[in-house]
Write an enzyme that holds these catalytic residues in place. Structure first.
Site: not given
Length: 418
Positions: A119, A191
């Protein structure tokens, strides 16, 4: 493990001894430190690893979570994980500890590339930010970050997964049958597309570094990549102002470009120009359709799509699907039967192109990148968690005493933690 399979477009399933003279891959000598998990990052690094780069997969103490994303499993690792993690060696490392970060610093001393998908803000919190630390410490390092939305902007720092990005980037709205509810694409193409874009970006950065000698930061996001793949829907909207909708299997700009029923199996046919359309009409023995005013030009065929499909299927329903696909293909048309996954895996052309490869229990897709001089190869099967922790530390010149301390403190781990 040594070379197991070399992709050379000749014969399949070579044994290690048969590959003892395997040629080096195009990226031999490049070192990638891979902190990524799940799909986009690992798919990127598998591409690089298939073509010779040394990939060190640094896993957190709990491991890459996709090891658990099954069934099916092989020896406790899910097929999901196994499909995108060959040609890598694994070390278990706790980067939340200062000692773990020191280990990473030593790995990076020899590295060409660092890729991670934490993140945004996590690497900076750990004192591993590119601008703050890595740029000065390793000026030639290429740092590739894969994130959902990037570090800044209205959605900067928010988590992003494939399906959420599909939804936000418009993919749901144009997928499915006409009039159906918004539908997720059945592939994790956001992805995987981001993994492909990231591999391209890394190769570009390495090429630029040949001239400048300097590394750089690559800001790769699922959102950006998904928006860029929305072709032709975004460009159609930008020019027309009409919001694209789902059209099922039909193409919004071309007709015929759709699925069609036959006497036996459903097929897909694409005829993108008038010459191809004429060939199709002749092959299905409907030459009168060529001059039919409803179907003269592509725009006519698009506007009369429903009537066109009815006319074509009225003929195809009398013909064997596999047979007509063969005839259409030989005539120079793009056509093929609709296959399920099992048919794809075992199809003669899949095997000929080495897109199904097998070594012992390992049966996966091959590499689509075919080189004449430097073919890709499988040097390592997907690693067990932290399988190479000690080996890698030794290769990076850690002493036996240092290794023992790191192991005893659980900074470097060899078993997954819960």
């Amino acid at each position: 493990i040594g070379t197991l399979v070399q992709f050379n477009n000749s014969s399949n399933n070579k044994s290690p001894s048969e590959n003892s003279g395997a040629k080096p891959g195009a990226l031999e000598g490049k070192l990638v430190i891979d902190l990524s998990r799940v799909l986009g990052g690992p798919y990127c690094t598998q591409i690089l690893g298939d073509h010779g780069a040394e990939i060190v997969k640094v896993e957190p103490p709990r491991g890459d979570e996709t090891r658990d994303w099954g069934p099916p499993f092989h020896d406790e690792d899910a097929a999901y994980f196994l499909g995108v993690n060959r040609n890598k060696r694994s070390i278990g490392l706790d980067l939340s500890k200062a000692e773990g970060r020191e280990v990473l610093f030593r790995l990076l001393e020899k590295a060409d590339v660092l890729i991670e998908n934490y993140k945004p803000g996590t690497m900076e919190k750990w004192g591993l930010g590119y601008e703050e630390v890595l740029k000065e410490k390793y000026p030639s390092l290429i740092h590739c970050r894969v994130s959902g939305f990037g570090d800044d902007g209205p959605w900067g720092g928010y988590p992003g997964y494939d399906a959420i990005i599909q939804a936000m980037a418009g993919w749901f709205s144009i997928n499915g049958e006409a009039g159906s509810n918004p539908t997720r694409l059945g592939l994790a193409m956001v992805d995987m597309g981001t993994g492909l874009y990231s591999a391209i970006a890394i190769l570009m950065a390495m090429n630029e570094r040949e001239n400048s000698g300097a590394g750089q930061y690559l800001d790769m996001t699922l959102y950006d990549c998904a928006v860029s793949l929305m072709h032709p829907h975004i460009v159609n909207y930008n020019l027309s102002g009409n919001i694209p909708v789902a059209t099922g299997n039909a193409h919004p700009n071309i007709s015929p470009y759709d699925t069609f029923r036959t006497k036996t199996v459903d097929i897909f046919v694409g005829a993108g120009n008038n010459r191809a359309w004429a060939k199709m009409c002749n092959e299905i023995q409907r030459p009168e359709l060529i001059e039919d005013p409803r179907f003269i030009k592509n725009i006519d065929r698009v506007n009369n799509r429903g009537e066109l499909k009815a006319e074509i299927e009225s003929s195809l329903m009398k013909i064997d699907g596999e047979e007509i696909c063969g005839r259409l293909a030989k005539a120079g048309l793009a056509a093929g039967p609709i296959h399920d996954t099992a048919q794809v895996v075992d199809h003669p052309h899949t095997l000929h192109r080495e897109m199904t490869i097998q070594q012992d229990w390992y049966k996966m897709t091959g590499t689509p990148i075919k080189f004449s001089r430097t073919p890709g190869s499988i040097r390592h099967l997907p690693p067990k968690f932290a399988e190479h922790s000690r080996q890698l530390l030794e290769e990076f010149n850690f002493s036996r005493a240092e290794i023992d301390v790191l192991m005893e403190s659980n900074t470097v781990v060899e078993k997954r933690q819960q």
